[in-house]
Design an enzyme around this catalytic site. Structure first.
Site, PDB file in Angstrom:
ATOM      1  N   ARG A  61       0.834  -1.205   0.000  1.00 22.12           N
ATOM      2  CA  ARG A  61       0.000   0.000   0.000  1.00 22.12           C
ATOM      3  C   ARG A  61       0.871   1.259   0.000  1.00 22.12           C
ATOM      4  O   ARG A  61       2.014   1.230   0.425  1.00 22.12           O
ATOM      5  CB  ARG A  61      -0.902   0.019   1.235  1.00 22.12           C
ATOM      6  CG  ARG A  61      -2.006  -1.023   1.229  1.00 22.12           C
ATOM      7  CD  ARG A  61      -2.890  -0.900   2.462  1.00 22.12           C
ATOM      8  NE  ARG A  61      -2.105  -1.073   3.692  1.00 22.12           N
ATOM      9  CZ  ARG A  61      -1.708  -0.085   4.479  1.00 22.12           C
ATOM     10  NH1 ARG A  61      -2.020   1.178   4.177  1.00 22.12           N
ATOM     11  NH2 ARG A  61      -1.005  -0.328   5.564  1.00 22.12           N
ATOM     12  N   LYS A 202      -8.433  -2.716   1.459  1.00 23.70           N
ATOM     13  CA  LYS A 202      -8.354  -1.739   2.541  1.00 23.70           C
ATOM     14  C   LYS A 202      -9.187  -0.488   2.256  1.00 23.70           C
ATOM     15  O   LYS A 202      -9.538   0.254   3.174  1.00 23.70           O
ATOM     16  CB  LYS A 202      -6.898  -1.354   2.797  1.00 23.70           C
ATOM     17  CG  LYS A 202      -6.070  -2.498   3.400  1.00 23.70           C
ATOM     18  CD  LYS A 202      -6.681  -3.027   4.694  1.00 23.70           C
ATOM     19  CE  LYS A 202      -5.780  -4.068   5.345  1.00 23.70           C
ATOM     20  NZ  LYS A 202      -6.429  -4.691   6.541  1.00 23.70           N
ATOM     21  N   HIS A 222      -9.646  -4.188  13.317  1.00 18.17           N
ATOM     22  CA  HIS A 222      -8.584  -4.818  12.547  1.00 18.17           C
ATOM     23  C   HIS A 222      -8.100  -6.006  13.373  1.00 18.17           C
ATOM     24  O   HIS A 222      -7.174  -5.889  14.178  1.00 18.17           O
ATOM     25  CB  HIS A 222      -7.455  -3.815  12.299  1.00 18.17           C
ATOM     26  CG  HIS A 222      -6.388  -4.309  11.387  1.00 18.17           C
ATOM     27  ND1 HIS A 222      -5.073  -3.949  11.505  1.00 18.17           N
ATOM     28  CD2 HIS A 222      -6.440  -5.159  10.340  1.00 18.17           C
ATOM     29  CE1 HIS A 222      -4.356  -4.540  10.564  1.00 18.17           C
ATOM     30  NE2 HIS A 222      -5.166  -5.287   9.850  1.00 18.17           N
ATOM     31  N   SER A 240       1.124  -6.049  11.769  1.00 19.88           N
ATOM     32  CA  SER A 240       1.825  -7.001  10.919  1.00 19.88           C
ATOM     33  C   SER A 240       3.003  -7.631  11.654  1.00 19.88           C
ATOM     34  O   SER A 240       3.785  -6.945  12.312  1.00 19.88           O
ATOM     35  CB  SER A 240       2.319  -6.289   9.656  1.00 19.88           C
ATOM     36  OG  SER A 240       3.011  -7.167   8.815  1.00 19.88           O
ATOM     37  N   LYS A 244      -1.242 -12.474  14.160  1.00 18.55           N
ATOM     38  CA  LYS A 244      -2.707 -12.395  14.158  1.00 18.55           C
ATOM     39  C   LYS A 244      -3.348 -13.509  13.330  1.00 18.55           C
ATOM     40  O   LYS A 244      -4.266 -14.194  13.785  1.00 18.55           O
ATOM     41  CB  LYS A 244      -3.128 -11.009  13.638  1.00 18.55           C
ATOM     42  CG  LYS A 244      -4.622 -10.774  13.518  1.00 18.55           C
ATOM     43  CD  LYS A 244      -4.918  -9.290  13.355  1.00 18.55           C
ATOM     44  CE  LYS A 244      -4.216  -8.686  12.152  1.00 18.55           C
ATOM     45  NZ  LYS A 244      -4.798  -9.108  10.870  1.00 18.55           N
ATOM     46  N   THR A 245      -2.864 -13.678  12.104  1.00 16.39           N
ATOM     47  CA  THR A 245      -3.414 -14.714  11.225  1.00 16.39           C
ATOM     48  C   THR A 245      -3.023 -16.105  11.710  1.00 16.39           C
ATOM     49  O   THR A 245      -3.846 -17.015  11.781  1.00 16.39           O
ATOM     50  CB  THR A 245      -2.935 -14.501   9.778  1.00 16.39           C
ATOM     51  OG1 THR A 245      -3.402 -13.232   9.312  1.00 16.39           O
ATOM     52  CG2 THR A 245      -3.448 -15.588   8.863  1.00 16.39           C
ATOM     53  N   ASP A 259      -8.848 -10.957   9.481  1.00 18.49           N
ATOM     54  CA  ASP A 259      -8.332  -9.584   9.383  1.00 18.49           C
ATOM     55  C   ASP A 259      -9.309  -8.466   9.748  1.00 18.49           C
ATOM     56  O   ASP A 259      -8.917  -7.507  10.388  1.00 18.49           O
ATOM     57  CB  ASP A 259      -7.818  -9.351   7.964  1.00 18.49           C
ATOM     58  CG  ASP A 259      -6.925  -8.133   7.854  1.00 18.49           C
ATOM     59  OD1 ASP A 259      -6.063  -7.940   8.737  1.00 18.49           O
ATOM     60  OD2 ASP A 259      -7.079  -7.358   6.903  1.00 18.49           O
ATOM     61  N   ARG A 324       2.335 -12.211  -1.042  1.00 20.49           N
ATOM     62  CA  ARG A 324       0.992 -12.432  -0.511  1.00 20.49           C
ATOM     63  C   ARG A 324       0.262 -13.541  -1.263  1.00 20.49           C
ATOM     64  O   ARG A 324       0.576 -13.857  -2.405  1.00 20.49           O
ATOM     65  CB  ARG A 324       0.164 -11.150  -0.648  1.00 20.49           C
ATOM     66  CG  ARG A 324       0.631  -9.987   0.218  1.00 20.49           C
ATOM     67  CD  ARG A 324       0.000 -10.015   1.573  1.00 20.49           C
ATOM     68  NE  ARG A 324       0.393  -8.882   2.397  1.00 20.49           N
ATOM     69  CZ  ARG A 324      -0.186  -8.596   3.561  1.00 20.49           C
ATOM     70  NH1 ARG A 324      -1.172  -9.359   4.024  1.00 20.49           N
ATOM     71  NH2 ARG A 324       0.219  -7.569   4.272  1.00 20.49           N
TER      72      ARG A 324
END
Length: 538
Positions: A61, A202, A222, A240, A244-245, A259, A324
């Site tokens: 991004r 996003k 988030h 990041s 989390k994932t 997410d 990704r």
């Protein structure tokens, strides 16, 4: 105009100024989009059947080139500043018309989709993309209407995505040639000059972060979320690299999403229909669910193959460290359908503390929960960015500052209300970073230890365990956890040099306090009392 695919009875591009495109492909299947991409020479298949593409100049991004149109609707509600940059209404209209002209005589791909698994908050979205693989991304990440729903589909928001269209800053008012511009009044997002698909995802997340808290009093988050066999929901906040994932992918719990979620009065619901996972150093052993989701229908971005093969080299960072994969959530096992659960019983704030100061797990009071939510702390380590040679504290309000159109205190207020209305919610601060010393001296906390700590919290095994308060941050730490060495639970004990720990803890505490100064006018005395102490008390 030539049209193919599954088009609704009243569907039209004329309403958004795109009536002059040559060909419009409506709601093509993943297989059709993959075929289109391969025929055009824009992608290839991996040995597992996933489509691999390159996003071009941008592999991430571009926050400095994200704008919000400044008008009567947004002027007093949006949090203007270094996150939400103002864009003039007239400039938006002129740029919009130039984009429509760019699509004249072109081939486009149209996707009807929606966000929010809770029907009460469903947001219908029509995405128009220049490239077939961008459309595959939209198919994978947004929720997919049933075939019978397409016939009468009515979009509320539109996204126009044109990586090949480059703005002229002198004419268009942008900073450079790429841009993402959100117009809340016209319910339109323009994306140009960048092929990075995350801008699509996003963009809508930013929209929901405005609509849900501002207009519906729903907390947008988030975070990842999952549900246990007893129906207990857990949510995981984290920036990041904090896990989390990874940590929400639990074989013993059903995944709601990885997410973006909303928390209404009685439910936690996924905004999305898929996952956008990092691939760097991915392995079957570490993240089996993600690894096995990379098959037909999945979209790999900016990866490299081993020479002479179609096998992905997940350790290769030649193009970017931000490799990704985007896949529909159905490609992983053990998912919650529909993608929602009850209000959470446990909330985890994940931080990768490279200073080695925070304990592997600690239980937060409501005041501390508010303080750490507003702070949104993690740390960067050497090598992650140019110029980073030692650990650097990073604070991102509400663990998602880059996507917040409203002031962070609005989200914090909603969280505070929910915690006050439900005293049975446990909030945990989990350090997935370093212990026994800072980065370069200490060691990274093993994933197996972190999983054991989270499992114990989820299963109520800490309910009858003694807790001891730590210095500096006044955190409540359990004295024991099955499967975790006791000496790791208390960071100061794990350091050989206790004076060095005190110095580093003082340094980190001071950074917390200085960062929180920007929110101090909002915080009440209870929240301010949760700030860490910079002077060590033996």
């Amino acid at each position: 105009m030539q049209e193919t695919g599954n088009k609704g009875r009243n569907a039209s591009l004329a309403s958004i100024g795109l009536e002059h495109v040559a060909i419009a492909h409506w709601n093509l299947s993943p297989s059709e989009l993959i075929e289109e991409t391969i025929i055009s020479g824009e992608g290839s298949l991996s040995d597992t059947g996933a489509l691999a593409i390159d996003t071009g100049e941008f592999t991430g991004r571009s926050p400095k080139d994200k704008y919000v149109v400044f008008d009567d609707k947004t002027k007093d509600s949006v949090w203007w500043g270094d996150i939400n940059h103002k864009f003039d209404e007239d400039s938006f209209d002129k740029l919009y018309h130039r984009m429509c002209a760019y699509f004249g005589g072109a081939e486009v791909y149209v996707r009807d989709s929606y966000a929010c698994a809770n029907p009460e908050y469903r947001l219908n979205i029509r995405v128009v993309t220049e490239y077939s693989w961008s459309n595959l991304f939209a198919n994978n990440l947004f929720l997919r209407p049933k075939a019978e729903e397409i016939d009468n589909f009515e979009p509320e928001w539109h996204i126009i995505n044109a990586p090949g269209f480059k703005a002229d800053p002198a004419i268009d008012g942008t900073r450079q040639h790429n841009f993402t511009i959100i117009n809340f009044t016209k319910k339109l997002i323009l994306i140009g000059g960048s092929g990075y698909t995350g801008e699509i995802k996003k963009g809508i997340f930013s929209v929901l972060n405005y609509i849900l808290p501002h207009e519906k009093s729903v907390l947008s988050m988030h975070c990842s979320a999952n549900v246990g066999k007893q129906g207990d929901t857990a949510i995981f906040f984290g920036l990041s690299g904090t896990g989390k994932t990874t940590l929400s992918a639990d074989p013993d719990r059903k995944l709601i999403g990885d997410d973006e979620h909303g928390w209404s009065d009685d439910s936690v619901f996924n905004f999305e229909g898929g996952c956008y996972a990092k691939c760097i150093d991915l392995s079957e052993d570490k993240e089996p669910q993600i690894f096995h989701a990379i098959r037909h229908g999945a979209l790999l971005e900016n990866i490299n193959f081993f020479p002479g093969t179609r096998e992905v080299d997940y350790s290769n960072t030649e193009k970017t460290e931000n490799t990704r994969v985007a896949y529909p959530i159905e490609l992983i096992d053990n998912i919650m359908q529909p993608s929602q659960g009850d209000a959470p019983k446990n909330i985890f704030f994940l931080t990768a503390d490279a200073f080695g100061v925070l304990p592997p797990i600690s239980k937060l009071t409501p005041a501390q929960a508010m303080y750490h939510f507003i702070s949104g702390y993690t740390a960067k380590v050497a090598g992650t960015e140019v110029g980073v040679t030692e650990p650097q504290a990073t604070f991102s309000a509400c663990f998602g500052k880059a996507f917040l159109p409203l002031h962070p205190t609005r989200y914090a207020e909603l969280l505070g209300e929910k915690l006050k209305n439900n005293s049975n919610i446990n909030v945990w601060l989990v350090n997935t970073g370093w212990c026994g010393g800072p980065y370069g001296i200490g060691s990274r906390i093993k994933l197996s230890y972190t999983r054991a700590l989270i499992t114990s919290a989820l299963n109520g095994k800490f309910d009858n365990v003694e807790f001891v308060e730590t210095p500096f941050f006044s955190l409540q730490v359990p004295v024991a956890c099955e499967g975790v060495p006791t000496e790791l639970l208390f960071p100061r004990h794990a350091w050989n040099n206790k004076d060095a720990f005190d110095q580093k803890a003082t340094e980190l505490a001071d950074r917390f306090i200085k960062n929180f100064n920007q929110f101090a006018d909002f915080a009440n005395d209870e929240i301010l009392s949760a700030a860490p102490k910079v002077a060590f008390e033996a």
